[in-house]
Design a protein around this motif. Sequence first.
Motif, PDB file in Angstrom:
ATOM      1  N   GLU A 152      22.461   2.806   9.617  1.00  9.25           N
ATOM      2  CA  GLU A 152      20.598   3.501   8.849  1.00  9.25           C
ATOM      3  C   GLU A 152      20.098   4.052   9.738  1.00  9.25           C
ATOM      4  N   LEU A 153      19.278   4.535   9.025  1.00 13.62           N
ATOM      5  CA  LEU A 153      18.328   5.412  10.228  1.00 13.62           C
ATOM      6  C   LEU A 153      16.340   4.924   9.620  1.00 13.62           C
ATOM      7  N   LYS A 154      15.624   4.878  10.942  1.00  9.84           N
ATOM      8  CA  LYS A 154      14.791   4.000  10.267  1.00  9.84           C
ATOM      9  C   LYS A 154      13.538   5.079  11.093  1.00  9.84           C
ATOM     10  N   THR A 155      12.415   5.225  10.706  1.00  9.04           N
ATOM     11  CA  THR A 155      11.582   6.786  11.128  1.00  9.04           C
ATOM     12  C   THR A 155      10.462   5.781  11.742  1.00  9.04           C
ATOM     13  N   PHE A 156       9.688   6.246  12.465  1.00  6.72           N
ATOM     14  CA  PHE A 156       8.385   5.603  12.476  1.00  6.72           C
ATOM     15  C   PHE A 156       7.335   6.847  13.542  1.00  6.72           C
ATOM     16  N   ARG A 157       6.135   6.220  12.963  1.00  7.70           N
ATOM     17  CA  ARG A 157       5.234   7.527  13.532  1.00  7.70           C
ATOM     18  C   ARG A 157       3.814   6.571  13.510  1.00  7.70           C
ATOM     19  N   CYS A 158       3.349   7.180  14.754  1.00  3.94           N
ATOM     20  CA  CYS A 158       2.083   6.889  15.693  1.00  3.94           C
ATOM     21  C   CYS A 158       1.019   7.492  14.795  1.00  3.94           C
ATOM     22  N   SER A 159      -0.235   6.556  14.139  1.00  3.46           N
ATOM     23  CA  SER A 159      -0.970   6.796  13.596  1.00  3.46           C
ATOM     24  C   SER A 159      -2.213   7.763  14.239  1.00  3.46           C
ATOM     25  N   ASP A 160      -2.050   7.400  15.764  1.00  2.00           N
ATOM     26  CA  ASP A 160      -3.087   7.472  16.474  1.00  2.00           C
ATOM     27  C   ASP A 160      -2.273   9.656  17.294  1.00  2.00           C
TER      28      ASP A 160
ATOM     29  N   ASP B  42      10.177  -4.823   2.339  1.00  3.16           N
ATOM     30  CA  ASP B  42      10.694  -5.735   1.737  1.00  3.16           C
ATOM     31  C   ASP B  42      11.385  -7.331   2.074  1.00  3.16           C
ATOM     32  N   ASN B  43      12.060  -7.408   3.267  1.00  7.20           N
ATOM     33  CA  ASN B  43      11.899  -8.472   4.192  1.00  7.20           C
ATOM     34  C   ASN B  43      11.927  -7.950   4.837  1.00  7.20           C
ATOM     35  N   PRO B  44      10.747  -9.006   5.756  1.00  7.71           N
ATOM     36  CA  PRO B  44      10.048  -8.973   7.193  1.00  7.71           C
ATOM     37  C   PRO B  44      11.060  -9.432   8.261  1.00  7.71           C
ATOM     38  N   ALA B  45      11.186 -10.941   7.658  1.00  8.23           N
ATOM     39  CA  ALA B  45      12.370 -11.496   8.880  1.00  8.23           C
ATOM     40  C   ALA B  45      13.947 -10.198   9.286  1.00  8.23           C
ATOM     41  N   SER B  46      14.404  -9.142   8.289  1.00  3.99           N
ATOM     42  CA  SER B  46      15.148  -8.633   9.184  1.00  3.99           C
ATOM     43  C   SER B  46      14.900  -7.562   9.818  1.00  3.99           C
ATOM     44  N   GLU B  47      13.555  -7.284   9.805  1.00  2.35           N
ATOM     45  CA  GLU B  47      13.169  -6.106  10.546  1.00  2.35           C
ATOM     46  C   GLU B  47      12.801  -6.470  11.623  1.00  2.35           C
ATOM     47  N   PRO B  48      13.568  -5.421  13.072  1.00  5.49           N
ATOM     48  CA  PRO B  48      12.846  -5.132  14.197  1.00  5.49           C
ATOM     49  C   PRO B  48      11.167  -5.364  14.476  1.00  5.49           C
ATOM     50  N   THR B  49      10.523  -5.876  15.726  1.00  6.14           N
ATOM     51  CA  THR B  49       9.570  -5.298  16.158  1.00  6.14           C
ATOM     52  C   THR B  49       9.458  -3.538  15.860  1.00  6.14           C
ATOM     53  N   SER B  50       8.727  -3.091  16.081  1.00 11.81           N
ATOM     54  CA  SER B  50       7.604  -1.583  15.910  1.00 11.81           C
ATOM     55  C   SER B  50       8.436  -0.878  17.322  1.00 11.81           C
ATOM     56  N   PRO B  51       8.579  -0.197  17.491  1.00  9.42           N
ATOM     57  CA  PRO B  51       9.079   0.242  18.731  1.00  9.42           C
ATOM     58  C   PRO B  51       7.170   1.091  19.216  1.00  9.42           C
TER      59      PRO B  51
END
Length: 56
Positions: free
Chosen positions: A38-46, A6-15
């Motif tokens: 706040e927790l953010k969950t990231f997933r590798c598509s590879d 929703d707000n790309p300016a506030s998002e850090p780059t993905s690890p």
Amino acid sequence: MPIANDNPASEPTSPACPCGGSALELVGKTPRVGPYPELKTFRCSDCGEVITVESD
């Protein structure tokens, strides 16, 4: 499926994923509750690696 940003300016780059350095996709957010961040969950598509990080 990645969630909308929703707000790309506030998002850090993905690890980067440890498997090969590709950027991870944001797949979930857990809102801040009381003293817990706040927790953010990231997933590798590879490789499917999942990483959860604290957000400010």
